[in-house]
Structures are given as structure tokens and as C-alpha cells.
Design a protein around this motif. Structure first.
Motif, PDB file in Angstrom:
ATOM      1  N   ASP A  93       0.821  -1.210   0.000  1.00 38.61           N
ATOM      2  CA  ASP A  93       0.000   0.000   0.000  1.00 38.61           C
ATOM      3  C   ASP A  93       0.855   1.259   0.000  1.00 38.61           C
ATOM      4  O   ASP A  93       0.653   2.162  -0.808  1.00 38.61           O
ATOM      5  CB  ASP A  93      -0.918   0.016   1.236  1.00 38.61           C
ATOM      6  N   ILE A  94       1.830   1.274   0.917  1.00 42.65           N
ATOM      7  CA  ILE A  94       2.649   2.484   1.019  1.00 42.65           C
ATOM      8  C   ILE A  94       3.547   2.616  -0.201  1.00 42.65           C
ATOM      9  O   ILE A  94       3.821   3.717  -0.670  1.00 42.65           O
ATOM     10  CB  ILE A  94       3.459   2.505   2.335  1.00 42.65           C
ATOM     11  N   GLN A  95       3.957   1.467  -0.789  1.00 48.01           N
ATOM     12  CA  GLN A  95       4.798   1.547  -1.985  1.00 48.01           C
ATOM     13  C   GLN A  95       4.060   2.186  -3.149  1.00 48.01           C
ATOM     14  O   GLN A  95       4.656   2.853  -3.986  1.00 48.01           O
ATOM     15  CB  GLN A  95       5.293   0.147  -2.367  1.00 48.01           C
ATOM     16  N   LYS A  96       2.735   1.954  -3.195  1.00 49.29           N
ATOM     17  CA  LYS A  96       1.961   2.587  -4.277  1.00 49.29           C
ATOM     18  C   LYS A  96       1.871   4.087  -4.063  1.00 49.29           C
ATOM     19  O   LYS A  96       1.844   4.857  -5.020  1.00 49.29           O
ATOM     20  CB  LYS A  96       0.558   1.984  -4.326  1.00 49.29           C
TER      21      LYS A  96
ATOM     22  N   GLY B 232      10.585   6.650  -4.274  1.00 48.52           N
ATOM     23  CA  GLY B 232       9.973   6.512  -5.586  1.00 48.52           C
ATOM     24  C   GLY B 232       9.066   5.296  -5.671  1.00 48.52           C
ATOM     25  O   GLY B 232       8.465   5.052  -6.709  1.00 48.52           O
ATOM     26  N   GLY B 233       8.989   4.527  -4.601  1.00 44.68           N
ATOM     27  CA  GLY B 233       8.073   3.386  -4.571  1.00 44.68           C
ATOM     28  C   GLY B 233       8.685   2.076  -5.033  1.00 44.68           C
ATOM     29  O   GLY B 233       7.966   1.127  -5.324  1.00 44.68           O
ATOM     30  N   VAL B 234      10.019   2.006  -5.118  1.00 42.32           N
ATOM     31  CA  VAL B 234      10.653   0.757  -5.541  1.00 42.32           C
ATOM     32  C   VAL B 234      10.466  -0.308  -4.449  1.00 42.32           C
ATOM     33  O   VAL B 234      10.746  -0.040  -3.287  1.00 42.32           O
ATOM     34  CB  VAL B 234      12.160   0.971  -5.792  1.00 42.32           C
ATOM     35  N   PRO B 235       9.978  -1.505  -4.800  1.00 38.27           N
ATOM     36  CA  PRO B 235       9.787  -2.551  -3.788  1.00 38.27           C
ATOM     37  C   PRO B 235      11.109  -2.928  -3.115  1.00 38.27           C
ATOM     38  O   PRO B 235      12.159  -2.882  -3.752  1.00 38.27           O
ATOM     39  CB  PRO B 235       9.240  -3.734  -4.596  1.00 38.27           C
ATOM     40  N   GLU B 236      11.034  -3.311  -1.835  1.00 33.20           N
ATOM     41  CA  GLU B 236      12.232  -3.443  -1.013  1.00 33.20           C
ATOM     42  C   GLU B 236      13.315  -4.365  -1.585  1.00 33.20           C
ATOM     43  O   GLU B 236      14.478  -4.014  -1.596  1.00 33.20           O
ATOM     44  CB  GLU B 236      11.866  -3.932   0.395  1.00 33.20           C
ATOM     45  N   PHE B 237      12.939  -5.565  -2.044  1.00 29.76           N
ATOM     46  CA  PHE B 237      13.970  -6.509  -2.475  1.00 29.76           C
ATOM     47  C   PHE B 237      14.696  -5.997  -3.718  1.00 29.76           C
ATOM     48  O   PHE B 237      15.920  -6.009  -3.798  1.00 29.76           O
ATOM     49  CB  PHE B 237      13.367  -7.896  -2.730  1.00 29.76           C
ATOM     50  N   ARG B 238      13.896  -5.516  -4.651  1.00 25.11           N
ATOM     51  CA  ARG B 238      14.487  -4.965  -5.866  1.00 25.11           C
ATOM     52  C   ARG B 238      15.384  -3.774  -5.536  1.00 25.11           C
ATOM     53  O   ARG B 238      16.484  -3.627  -6.082  1.00 25.11           O
ATOM     54  CB  ARG B 238      13.350  -4.533  -6.786  1.00 25.11           C
ATOM     55  N   LEU B 239      14.910  -2.951  -4.612  1.00 28.51           N
ATOM     56  CA  LEU B 239      15.678  -1.788  -4.171  1.00 28.51           C
ATOM     57  C   LEU B 239      17.036  -2.215  -3.619  1.00 28.51           C
ATOM     58  O   LEU B 239      18.081  -1.697  -3.994  1.00 28.51           O
ATOM     59  CB  LEU B 239      14.877  -1.066  -3.090  1.00 28.51           C
ATOM     60  N   LEU B 240      16.996  -3.206  -2.728  1.00 28.29           N
ATOM     61  CA  LEU B 240      18.213  -3.703  -2.079  1.00 28.29           C
ATOM     62  C   LEU B 240      19.229  -4.173  -3.112  1.00 28.29           C
ATOM     63  O   LEU B 240      20.400  -3.814  -3.081  1.00 28.29           O
ATOM     64  CB  LEU B 240      17.830  -4.848  -1.132  1.00 28.29           C
TER      65      LEU B 240
END
Ligand SMILES: Nc1ncnc2c1ncn2[C@@H]1O[C@H](COP(=O)(O)OP(=O)(O)OP(=O)(O)O)[C@@H](O)[C@H]1O
Ligand SMILES: [Mg+2]
Lengths: 339, 330
Positions: A93-96, B232-240
Motif C-alpha cells: 500500500d505504502i509503496q503505491k 519513488g516506490g521501488v519494492p524493497e527486495f528490488r531496491l536492495l
């Protein structure tokens, strides 16, 4: 409260969790923001502006925790209110919301881009994540955004690395990145502090133009009341993790109430000051450290209007002085000294 | 980028050339030569060799010539692919070291792979879960790995293998495979034995690189660009993986050549203790015998590996860090 808020922050408390203790950093902050408006958040270095800003996107460093409070946000899900303070910081949710509905411009453009990836890559990524567009299309959008942000050779610029840009250009790129998904709220954390004066003015103009064009609300953070005065519709003055006064920009500049605000305004160099050769007056004393917050009103030990037995008892409530103009100071409590 | 690579190759070749000179001089440094070593061995066996015979041997081997002539003759041969003759084994050097070199190569590169895969993955885990139980365990094991000399660890493994499993963990092949030609079954048998020397050789390097990876990654995780990418909303694993891990891998890749040189220099002793059919034991014997061309070829081989390792690490760095490509080309 008939008005529709984009963002409504209530009693926000953030502390620094240590092994045995927790140190308060933001203490009961309240403010709200209407769609399309600019709120200026002002205060001396270390008063908690950045921490407040980061908490709105739930990107605080590990050791800082939101202890209490609500961050009600309406710019998402077709206007349904979400309490950002309750979302999981690693959840979907927060990522969106991040980058999609709320985005942020950071103070140091040089260190806010990964040195290993091109500028284009880092902007396109955000667009791909939120808009689910194909790469080619995202690249076109990026090039257009960079042009809008005042980067002339945008088509080449997407292929360049951060170290090939100047600070001002990077800040333009960061603005482009922040606006790439049409967010309803933009948080600008001292966007011009790291830049020299001429570039500063250009960036401020750019932000103002784009704000008009996109209709984005902005929280504009600065320690410089002068800059905030040019940008903001409303101003909130922060001191040691608390908002001591907030109101329409005009009121704050014309009829400042809180002794701290008055001191801050005195510290801005103005033509008038120069003519009568009055020295700019620094505020007496220094900001107390995080570990020794004064009891009562946190400003009392630096305040010229300090009233013994009152100011050091408890922190005063914010009271409404005129429409939308709030101040937290015992000088304005009923039955106390008239002003 | 292309011209950079060419420049790298030229400097690598120059390094190798200089090393060949130094190596040749070093081999000659100990008092006496092969003929003396040969004579003293024979005399221990009760055989007396006359001075005339020895001088004749020297002339035949070219040992009477000045050092620079001997060097030129040797290096000329090396350049034409002729590594010279091993007097001790009475065979061309290339024949003597042929199979052993491939085993050393397998050993070195398996160790390198083991080191990097383990160090990077545990390093990431340790940094992301800082102060978790897993991180503490990795830290303690890391210190042990750094502190214990490889040969001691090899001896401990030999002892434990004998005591608990009643088998020798030394060697690289089961007895039935030792003298048979290469086959799939022999290869699989080697893989089964390989973990002991790889563990021994890779332990210190893994521990060291793991500490580096953990420390750098912890540093990178707090950097502004990570927060900015998260914003910017990058998902955590991809970000890491995309940002801080890639930055943190830089210093690890940069030390690849150096890591390989540690493995290569640790290999002879460990090879001796674990009685591996690698070049290690052969090299030590060649030095003792003053078997000059054999020793020279091996030093050249070891150095080539290190130079190639450094070269690979430079190229990798240029690929992963754009700043490298620009800095050096301008
Ligand atoms: N990761 C952290 N761990 C511990 N304390 C922190 C951390 N980040 C910030 N603080 C503390 O929180 C307080 C508020 O910091 P913050 O960065 O919000 O100040 P600021 O108002 O943005 O100041 P500046 O104008 O210098 O940017 C400071 O006293 C700072 O020392
Ligand atoms: Mg700040």
C-alpha cells in the motif's frame, strides 16, 4: 471542519528508539493541507522538519519510530482516506503511494541519485512501477518531463550518469522524477539549500510554475523564512519537534505572535534593516540538545517574555488567534497579560 | 572502453615480463644449483661423483653460461610454448605439470566461487538483519575463519575425518580413481572430495570478504540515494539488489585479483598437508631440488593467474561502475 483536506496530520509523535530509552524528536505535531496549496514548514536546523517529512512517506531510518498519531491522506484510492501512520512500512500500500501519490525532493541532489545508474534509468523506473507502461513509452514521458524541468538536451540527458550533471541540473532531474507520476502531494525538503543563489531562484521559479501547471500540493521545508514567504500559502513554524505557530503566510509575516517567530523574522535581512543600520539580531542561546528538552514551553529558556512559574509548567495548547492562525504561547492565554 | 581494455592488456603483459625476470633471479638465489643438489643427494646414497662429471653436467645443461643468457634462452622457449626440461623428472616441464595445473585451476576457481557466493550472500543477510542471531553467528565464524591458519584447519579436518568417519579427507580422488584417465565418474568423485580443500583455502578469504561486504552494505543502506529510491516506490527486495548491494559489491570485486593471489599462495602448503595432486607439492619439491625450469614455470603460472585475476577484476569494475569507465578514459 467542512473543508476537504488532502493531508491531515494529527498528534504525530516520533521518537528515536535507543536500547533503554526513547528520545522524542517530533512531539505532537498537527497540521493539514488543502489540495493545490503550498505549506511552508520552517525551523532551525535539527528541529525535526526532515523527520516529519520522511514519516509522511514512511521512509524514516530504522531507529526512528512513529509512536502515536495519524497521517490521514485523501489523495489516493479515489479520495478514500488512508491513515499512512498505520500502514506497514514495507507493504504494498505504502509503496503505491510513494512516488505515485506523494513524492519527495531531497536536499542534496548530488547524493540522492545512485551513481551507478543513468538519470533516465532512475526516473523511468518510477514511471514503470506506478504506471505499468512499457519501457519505450516511459522513456518518452521522462524526456518530456526533463524538458519541462528545464533540461535542454533531454534526449541525451537520460543516458547520462549523475556525476555528469551539475547540482542544479540534478535538482531539476529530481523535480522531474518527483512529478513523473502526477502525485497529489510533493514534499520538498530544503530543495535549494545545497545550490548557489542564482540557481536557487531558478529552481524556486520552476517549482512554482510546475505547481501551477500540475496543481500539486506542496509541503515546502526550509530554514529560511524569506524563501518560504515567496512560495507558501500557509506557514508552520517548528521548534524542537513542535509546531509553535501556524497560519496564512500573510498573517505570519504581518502579525507574528510567537516570540520565536518574531525572532526568526527579525533575523531575515531586509532593506529596512540595512537602512537604519540595525544589526541583525541572532536568537539568544542555542537549541537545547535532544537529551535535555526543557520542561513546559520548550522555548522558554531562550524567550525574552519568559514568565516564571507559567512557561516552565506545561507546553501551551495551540490556540486560534484569528481565522486559521494558531499559536502555542502563554502570552495569549485568557487572563494572562494582554498583548 | 575498448582502448582501456587494450591498455590493461599491455600493462598486464609488461607485469608478467618483469615478473619472469624477478622469478628467474629468485630461483638462482639460493646457494648452489641443480647439479650441487643432485650431487649431494647422490652422495647420501653413497655414490661419489667427480668434479669433472659435475662440470660436464653443467655445460650440458647450460648452467655454465652467464645468468642473462640462461634467462634469454628460457624466456625465448617459453614464448614459443616450450617451458623447458625438468632435470629431476627427466621429462619436459609441460608434461610434468600438465594435469596438475588443471587441478590447481579447478581448485582455485572453485575456491574463488565459493568465497564470493558465500561472502556476498551472507554479507547481505548480515547487513540487512544486523544484530540478529544469524548475524552474530556469522560474525563469530568470521573471526574464527580469519584467525585460524589454513594448514591448521586442514589438520583439524584430517583428524576429525579420520576419527568420526574413519576416512581420509585428504587427496582429491578415491583410490580407485587415482590413476585412471578422466571420465565423468572421476569428475564426480573429485567434486565430492573438493569441498575439503575448497573450505580450507576459502575460509579466510570468505571471512574477510564477508566482513567487507557487511560493513560496506551497512554504510550504503543509510545513504540518501537509497531513501530517495525508496521514496519513488521501488519494492524493497528490488531496491536492495539494484542499489546498495551493487555499490557494496564494488570493493569486493576490486580485490578479486588480490583474493586469487591469497588462494594461490596458500595452495601449496594446504596441498601438501592434504596431499592433493595439485601443483602445490610439486612446486615445493621443485624449489628444494633446484629444478630450475620446473620451478620457474610454476612461478610464472602462479603469477599469470594473479595477473589474470586482477585483469578480470578491473574489467568487471569497469562494467559495474560507470565512474571507472569515465575517469580513466578522460
Ligand atoms: N537517524 C537518526 N537517528 C537519531 N536521531 C536522528 C536521526 N535522524 C535525525 N535525528 C535527530 O532528529 C532531530 C531532527 O532532525 P531533522 O533531520 O528532522 O532536522 P531538520 O529540521 O530537518 O534540520 P536540518 O535543517 O538540519 O535539515 C535532530 O536532532 C537529529 O539529530
Ligand atoms: Mg533536514
Amino acid at each position: 471542519m467542512g473543508k476537504k483536506y488532502l493531508l491531515n496530520v494529527k498528534n504525530l509523535n516520533i521518537s528515536w528508539r535507543l536500547d533503554k530509552a526513547s528520545v522524542p524528536i517530533v512531539c505532537g505535531v498537527d497540521f493539514s493541507l488543502e489540495p493545490g496549496k503550498v505549506l511552508g514548514l520552517v525551523g532551525e536546523s535539527g528541529c525535526g522538519k526532515s523527520v516529519t517529512a520522511l514519516s509522511l512517506m514512511r521512509i524514516l531510518p530504522k531507529e526512528l519510530k512513529i509512536e502515536d498519531g495519524e497521517i490521514l491522506f485523501n489523495g489516493h484510492n479515489g479520495g478514500k482516506t488512508v491513515d499512512i501512520a498505520k500502514l506497514k512500512p514495507k507493504g504494498e500500500d505504502i509503496q503505491k503511494i510513494r512516488g505515485g501519490r506523494i513524492s519527495m525532493i531531497f536536499q542534496e541532489p548530488m547524493s540522492s541519485f545512485s551513481p551507478l545508474h543513468t538519470i533516465g534509468n532512475q526516473i523511468i523506473e518510477v514511471i514503470e512501477i506506478h504506471k505499468k507502461t512499457a519501457r519505450g513509452e516511459a522513456e518518452e514521458i521522462t524526456i518530456n518531463l526533463l524538458k519541462k524541468a528545464g533540461i535542454a538536451d533531454a534526449r541525451d540527458a537520460v543516458k547520462r550518469y549523475p556525476f555528469e550533471f551539475s547540482g542544479g541540473m540534478l535538482q531539476r532531474a529530481m523535480i522531474a522524477k518527483a512529478l513523473s507520476c502526477n502525485p497529489s502531494l510533493l514534499i520538498a525538503d530544503e530543495p535549494t539549500t545545497a545550490l548557489d543563489v542564482t540557481i536557487q531562484a531558478q529552481i524556486l521559479n520552476l517549482m512554482r510554475d510546475l505547481q501551477r501547471e500540475f496543481g500539486t500540493s506542496i509541503i515546502f521545508i526550509s530554514h529560511d523564512l524569506g524563501v518560504v514567504g515567496q512560495m507558501a500559502d500557509e506557514v508552520a513554524i517548528m521548534y524542537m519537534g513542535k509546531i509553535v505557530e501556524r497560519g496564512p503566510t500573510k498573517n505570519i509575516f504581518k502579525t507574528p505572535k510567537h516570540p520565536y517567530t518574531i525572532k526568526l523574522l527579525d533575523a531575515i535581512p531586509r532593506l529596512g534593516n540595512l537602512e537604519d543600520r540595525r544589526r541583525l539580531e541572532p536568537i539568544r542561546g542555542t537549541v537545547p540538545g535532544l537529551f535535555n528538552r526543557p520542561p513546559g514551553c520548550i522555548f522558554h529558556d531562550r524567550c525574552d517574555s519568559y514568565m516564571s512559574g507559567i512557561c516552565d509548567s506545561a507546553f501551551p495548547d495551540l490556540r486560534e488567534m484569528s481565522e486559521n492562525h494558531f499559536v502555542a504561547c502563554y502570552l495569549y492565554e485568557k487572563g494572562e497579560m494582554d498583548q | 572502453m575498448f582502448s582501456l581494455i587494450v591498455r590493461r592488456i599491455i600493462s598486464a603483459l609488461t607485469t608478467l615480463f618483469l615478473i619472469s625476470i624477478v622469478a628467474f633471479i629468485l630461483i638462482q638465489l639460493p646457494p648452489g644449483d641443480f647439479v650441487d643438489a643432485y650431487a649431494s643427494k647422490k652422495s647420501q646414497g653413497g655414490v661419489i661423483i667427480t668434479k669433472e662429471q659435475l662440470d660436464a653436467m653443467r655445460i650440458q645443461m647450460g648452467l655454465d653460461k652467464p645468468l642473462y643468457q640462461q634467462y634469454l634462452k628460457w624466456i625465448g622457449g617459453v614464448l614459443r610454448g616450450n617451458l623447458g626440461y625438468s632435470w629431476e623428472y627427466h621429462r619436459p616441464v609441460s608434461e610434468v605439470i600438465g594435469e596438475r595445473i588443471s587441478i590447481t585451476l579447478i581448485l582455485a576457481f572453485s575456491t574463488l566461487l565459493f568465497t564470493y557466493v558465500l561472502a556476498i550472500s551472507i554479507g547481505i543477510y548480515s547487513a540487512v538483519r544486523q544484530y540478529s542471531i544469524g548475524d552474530h553467528i556469522a560474525t563469530v565464524l568470521g573471526y574464527i575463519g580469519l584467525a585460524m591458519p589454513g594448514f591448521l584447519f586442514a589438520l583439524i579436518l584430517l583428524y576429525l575425518g579420520q576419527k568420526w568417519f574413519g576416512m581420509s579427507v585428504g587427496g582429491l580422488f578415491s583410490p580407485e580413481f587415482v590413476d585412471v584417465p578422466w571420465s565423468w565418474a572421476k569428475f564426480m568423485d573429485m567434486i565430492k572430495h573438493l569441498w575439503v580443500p575448497v573450505l580450507v583455502l576459502g575460509m579466510a578469504g570468505t571471512a574477510f570478504q564477508l566482513r567487507t561486504m557487511r560493513a560496506t552494505l551497512l554504510d550504503e543502506l543509510n545513504k540518501m540515494y537509497v531513501t530517495a529510491a525508496r521514496a519513488g516506490g521501488v519494492p524493497e527486495f528490488r531496491l536492495l539488489m539494484k542499489y546498495p548491494v551493487r555499490m557494496a559489491i564494488n570493493p569486493i570485486v576490486a580485490t578479486l585479483g588480490w583474493e586469487l593471489s591469497k588462494i594461490v599462495s596458500g595452495a601449496p602448503i594446504v596441498g601438501l598437508v592434504l596431499s592433493l595432486p595439485s601443483t602445490g607439492p610439486l612446486f615445493i619439491q621443485a624449489l628444494l631440488d633446484q629444478d630450475m625450469y620446473l620451478a620457474g614455470a610454476m612461478i610464472l603460472f602462479y603469477c599469470t593467474m594473479v595477473v589474470i585475476g586482477t585483469f578480470i577484476s578491473d574489467i568487471l569494475l569497469m562494467i559495474i561502475d560507470p565512474r571507472m569507465r569515465f575517469k580513466r578514459s578522460s
